[in-house]
Write a protein that holds these residues in place. Sequence first.
Motif, PDB file in Angstrom:
ATOM      1  N   MET A   1      -9.436  -0.809  -0.812  1.00 17.67           N
ATOM      2  CA  MET A   1      -8.942  -0.761  -2.191  1.00 17.67           C
ATOM      3  C   MET A   1      -9.725  -1.708  -3.087  1.00 17.67           C
ATOM      4  SD  MET A   1      -4.867  -0.187  -2.141  1.00 17.67           S
ATOM      5  CE  MET A   1      -4.319  -0.749  -0.567  1.00 17.67           C
TER       6      MET A   1
ATOM      7  N   TYR B   1      -6.744  -4.001   2.887  1.00 18.95           N
ATOM      8  CA  TYR B   1      -7.026  -4.245   1.473  1.00 18.95           C
ATOM      9  C   TYR B   1      -8.489  -4.058   1.057  1.00 18.95           C
ATOM     10  CZ  TYR B   1      -2.285  -5.314   0.467  1.00 18.95           C
ATOM     11  OH  TYR B   1      -0.958  -5.168   0.265  1.00 18.95           O
TER      12      TYR B   1
ATOM     13  N   THR C   1       1.324   2.513  -3.380  1.00 18.24           N
ATOM     14  CA  THR C   1       0.165   3.026  -4.118  1.00 18.24           C
ATOM     15  C   THR C   1      -0.159   4.426  -3.630  1.00 18.24           C
ATOM     16  OG1 THR C   1      -1.306   2.043  -2.523  1.00 18.24           O
ATOM     17  CG2 THR C   1      -0.882   0.759  -4.471  1.00 18.24           C
TER      18      THR C   1
ATOM     19  N   PRO D   1       0.830  -1.226   0.000  1.00 15.73           N
ATOM     20  CA  PRO D   1       0.000   0.000   0.000  1.00 15.73           C
ATOM     21  C   PRO D   1       0.852   1.259   0.000  1.00 15.73           C
ATOM     22  CG  PRO D   1      -0.800  -1.539   1.646  1.00 15.73           C
ATOM     23  CD  PRO D   1       0.499  -2.087   1.136  1.00 15.73           C
TER      24      PRO D   1
ATOM     25  N   ASP E   1       3.069  10.634  -6.488  1.00 17.06           N
ATOM     26  CA  ASP E   1       2.108  10.661  -5.416  1.00 17.06           C
ATOM     27  C   ASP E   1       1.835  12.051  -4.881  1.00 17.06           C
ATOM     28  OD1 ASP E   1       0.579   8.892  -4.123  1.00 17.06           O
ATOM     29  OD2 ASP E   1       1.891   8.669  -2.400  1.00 17.06           O
TER      30      ASP E   1
ATOM     31  N   SER F   1      -8.014   5.037 -10.330  1.00 18.05           N
ATOM     32  CA  SER F   1      -7.370   4.439  -9.156  1.00 18.05           C
ATOM     33  C   SER F   1      -7.084   2.968  -9.394  1.00 18.05           C
ATOM     34  CB  SER F   1      -8.265   4.575  -7.931  1.00 18.05           C
ATOM     35  OG  SER F   1      -8.637   5.916  -7.763  1.00 18.05           O
TER      36      SER F   1
ATOM     37  N   ALA G   1     -10.418   6.250  -1.133  1.00 22.86           N
ATOM     38  CA  ALA G   1     -11.173   4.999  -1.029  1.00 22.86           C
ATOM     39  C   ALA G   1     -12.153   5.029   0.141  1.00 22.86           C
ATOM     40  CB  ALA G   1     -10.202   3.828  -0.877  1.00 22.86           C
ATOM     41  N   TRP G   2     -11.816   5.766   1.196  1.00 21.68           N
ATOM     42  CA  TRP G   2     -12.689   5.809   2.371  1.00 21.68           C
ATOM     43  C   TRP G   2     -13.882   6.729   2.190  1.00 21.68           C
ATOM     44  CZ3 TRP G   2     -12.771   2.586   6.393  1.00 21.68           C
ATOM     45  CH2 TRP G   2     -11.673   1.741   6.554  1.00 21.68           C
TER      46      TRP G   2
ATOM     47  N   TYR H   1      -5.455   4.249   8.787  1.00 17.16           N
ATOM     48  CA  TYR H   1      -5.358   3.434   7.581  1.00 17.16           C
ATOM     49  C   TYR H   1      -4.080   3.754   6.797  1.00 17.16           C
ATOM     50  CZ  TYR H   1      -6.504   1.405   3.082  1.00 17.16           C
ATOM     51  OH  TYR H   1      -6.468   0.665   1.929  1.00 17.16           O
ATOM     52  N   THR H   2      -3.808   5.027   6.551  1.00 17.75           N
ATOM     53  CA  THR H   2      -2.685   5.358   5.676  1.00 17.75           C
ATOM     54  C   THR H   2      -1.333   5.189   6.363  1.00 17.75           C
ATOM     55  OG1 THR H   2      -3.144   7.654   6.226  1.00 17.75           O
ATOM     56  CG2 THR H   2      -3.855   6.903   4.073  1.00 17.75           C
TER      57      THR H   2
ATOM     58  N   ARG I   1      -5.690   6.136  -1.559  1.00 14.97           N
ATOM     59  CA  ARG I   1      -6.033   5.379  -0.362  1.00 14.97           C
ATOM     60  C   ARG I   1      -6.965   6.191   0.549  1.00 14.97           C
ATOM     61  NH1 ARG I   1      -1.048   3.900   2.523  1.00 14.97           N
ATOM     62  NH2 ARG I   1       0.011   5.344   1.134  1.00 14.97           N
TER      63      ARG I   1
ATOM     64  N   ILE J   1      -3.522   1.289  -9.037  1.00 11.81           N
ATOM     65  CA  ILE J   1      -3.269   0.218  -8.063  1.00 11.81           C
ATOM     66  C   ILE J   1      -2.757  -1.031  -8.779  1.00 11.81           C
ATOM     67  CG2 ILE J   1      -4.372  -1.354  -6.407  1.00 11.81           C
ATOM     68  CD1 ILE J   1      -6.244   0.962  -5.653  1.00 11.81           C
TER      69      ILE J   1
END
Lengths: 298, 382, 272
Positions: free
Chosen positions: C24, C21, A126, A123, C201, C237, A134-135, A174-175, A131, C241
Amino acid sequence: MNLRRIMLIAVPYLWLVALFLVPFLIVVKISLSTTAIAIPPYSPTFDLAQGWAGFKDFLSQLSFDNFTFLTQDDLYWKAYLSSLQIAALSTLFTLIVAYPIAYGMARVPDEWRPTLLMLIILPFWTSFLIRVYAWMGILADEGLLNQFLMWLGVISKPLHIMNTPKAVYIGIVYTYLPFMILPIYAALDKMDESLNEAAIDLGASRLSAFWLVTLPMSRPGVIAGCFLVFIPALGEYVIPQLLGGSKTLMIGKVLWDEFFSNRDWPVASAVAVVLLVILIVPIVLFQRNQQKQQEAES
Amino acid sequence: MAQAKPQIVFDPWNDPKAKPLIQCRSITKRFGDFTAIDNIDLNIYEKEFFALLGPSGCGKTTLMRMLAGFETPTEGKITIDGQDVAQVPPNKRAVNMMFQSYALFPHLSVWENIAFGLKREGASKERIEERVAEMLRLTRLEKFARRKPHQISGGQRQRVALARSLAKAPKLLLLDEPLGALDKKLRQDTQFELMDIQERTGTTFVIVTHDQEEAMTVASRVAVMNAGVIMQIATPADIYEQPNSVYVADFIGDVNIIEGNASVDKSGPEGAVSIAYAEGQDPVHAVATTPVTEGARVFYAIRPEKITVSHKPDPDRANHAFGKIIDIAYLGNISTYRVELASGKVISATMTNARRLERRAFTWEDEVWLSWTRTAGIVLTN
Amino acid sequence: MNKRLSWFNVTSLSLGFAFLYLPMLILIFYSFNASKLVTVWAGFSTKWYVALMHDQPFLDAAWVTLKVAVSSSTLATVLGTMAAITLVRAGRFPGRTLFSGMIYAPLVMPDVITGLSLLLLFIAIGLDRGIFTIMLAHTTFSMCYVSVVVSSRLLTFDRSLEEASMDLGASSFTTFRLVTLPIILPAVVSGWLLAFTLSLDDLVIASFTTGPSSTTLPIKIFSAVRLGVSPEINALSTLMITVVAVGVVGASLVSKRAILKQQREEQEGERV
């Protein structure tokens, strides 16, 4: 010293002076200036052409007004306090989530470990932004978490998580989870299993062996992990912006708004300087901890 | 002293006309407050196999690194072949080194490792091919030329390191614990191989080792070092038979040290002394090679194998002592007996096991006589 | 091994990896949703991928990001490796403490401060903001990461290899080219990859240092998702990924095979 050696040192040195040290000094300088409706929007500006007299004149115009302003407007100190609180609490939550995972990984058979380690690190490669993003779909009022819980019948009306500090906590945990798991795992992995067996052999129960032997042995990893989460969380911008909503105050967000929305460069710079001053304490403590570790190992 | 080949006596160090290849003149090396090398003088002659022997931290590696050019002496002068090397960097010295870790380049094949130095001096392609082939033959590595260092065994790696450092035909080859990483059996075989290669190439070898057996086996001369100082430089036989100090006697092999007061023995041959070491015990009759003052405190060093154990005193020998066997160490070919004298002094004596074990003449608690000749031991004053 | 996995270990590992996971996987799953409402499943569709392929501003942003990432990570690798050699090998030189401080400080510096300070510098010297300024900014902070990766490799490097090379007649530059660099190359490559990902990023520093004409992919994504969840972003995304996962898993398989091969060869080497 030959020419090659001088080049080897000078090139990265000058690069960092020009693009790290000088910009930082500019921030400090602007934080001592006053706002002006001009381009650039602050005064005084420093003019080399005026020589020494100009420099003295420039110095006399500097003021600490911006810092005084930060203490007077409660937006700023509330933002600092709330950043400290959010960073500290989410570090604690990350530790609680990460420790059992790291502990489990240290007890898994050797042939599985590289795979699990890779899954922890993956992760990190990525996109951070993705990330966090995603939440957004999960935590929203009509999001998947609420749909799932209501389907289970645990709740009757949706939980309000999105755009509150709770979502920020979840996002940070999470991150930054890998940053906490890896040092704890490294510390547990180094530990000799026979130490635990010795404790049990001497009459300790499994639980007290964990409490009296394993936990103290993993302390350096825990400390390192906490700093690795706390330090970046304090200056976080993306997570409070995307998950925290307008009511969650964090200093990174305040700085951004001050600069981009209010175009108040001197105040933004002063906010940055104060943030750095606050960060120096944990950074120095972290350095000390790492040094002590290295000395203990050598 | 006779060396391996008695027909040619190789002893340039005894020839005042011989010019040493390496001269170290009052070399001192300090690291901060620590003195690693303290005022050393040393001559090493061409074609010599010279060993620097000492415990770890005695300065032997520092001395070797100064010869290679990785360290510069704080004081003193080193000349190689008459040239002062103070200003010569390691890559310009006609000296090569075989590293303790072998330092084989992991990303290069055996062939490329050996060719590395030749390429640096700009040798022609044919010359490199020829020289590397020669080195591979010398070290019996022809079959492994294309392999990488991690694809061969420890012993082979050691030979690659040797071949690589010999490829440029240096005037002087330095070997830092060259056999340290090998197991005992392989080490013994390799010692002879090393001597053979040294003789065939005619290169001057300087070896650093902490293993006294290894130094004694391979070297023409040994320098015993301790705490940055050279204690003694001599042939292996002289180091063993004529140590100049208790330190050297004790460091090389096993030895009994008897401390006592010397008195000149008028009745004996020239230099004869008797050493009183315990109340009620016959004094030791010995011959001092250097004059000893009456009543001086001396150390008498005698090797265990020079003492015989018997039920009756041996009338042919000048020294006798009576005691009880308290310990026997059986080593197969030999046995070492530890005998406690009436004074409480324990003396070790080694006997070869000519008979089978069950017919052994002595056992624990036996009361025995120890006998040795007047010249068996040596009188030391420091 | 006497270690046993208790039910507690198994549970915490399963829950932990699920937590890491699931978000994602959900993201990937909903990128194939036919509905524009991300939380309502309306059947399988790849239309968002098609839409993404025709979204010119997104493609432009991706191209800008790639250009910045390749150039800044390459430059950062050169500078970072030089800095690492200086830190580990150069011994004492005037200003060494300041130098190592400047290497480590950017690692803990909040992005908002780094971004702000660089922007103020670019304004002060009158540099037009755009791809070039983002590249300078990314090079500056990622060279510090590269130097940390490379210097940790240099610290475990057997110095006698370099000494052996000098002893065999190589100059210090030749030694670096023929011995040091080939051996530390894996660390240099991972430094480059790290710098590359950091650049791909980065949102905050790029937002500060960019100009009106050049938008990077993270800036584009950020301005899109500020308004809420978007299926097109889900598709993007998913692609990102997948690329990373394939890359990381592939790299770890390759390195695992290399290690196994080396072990096998070493065993064979011992036998002959």
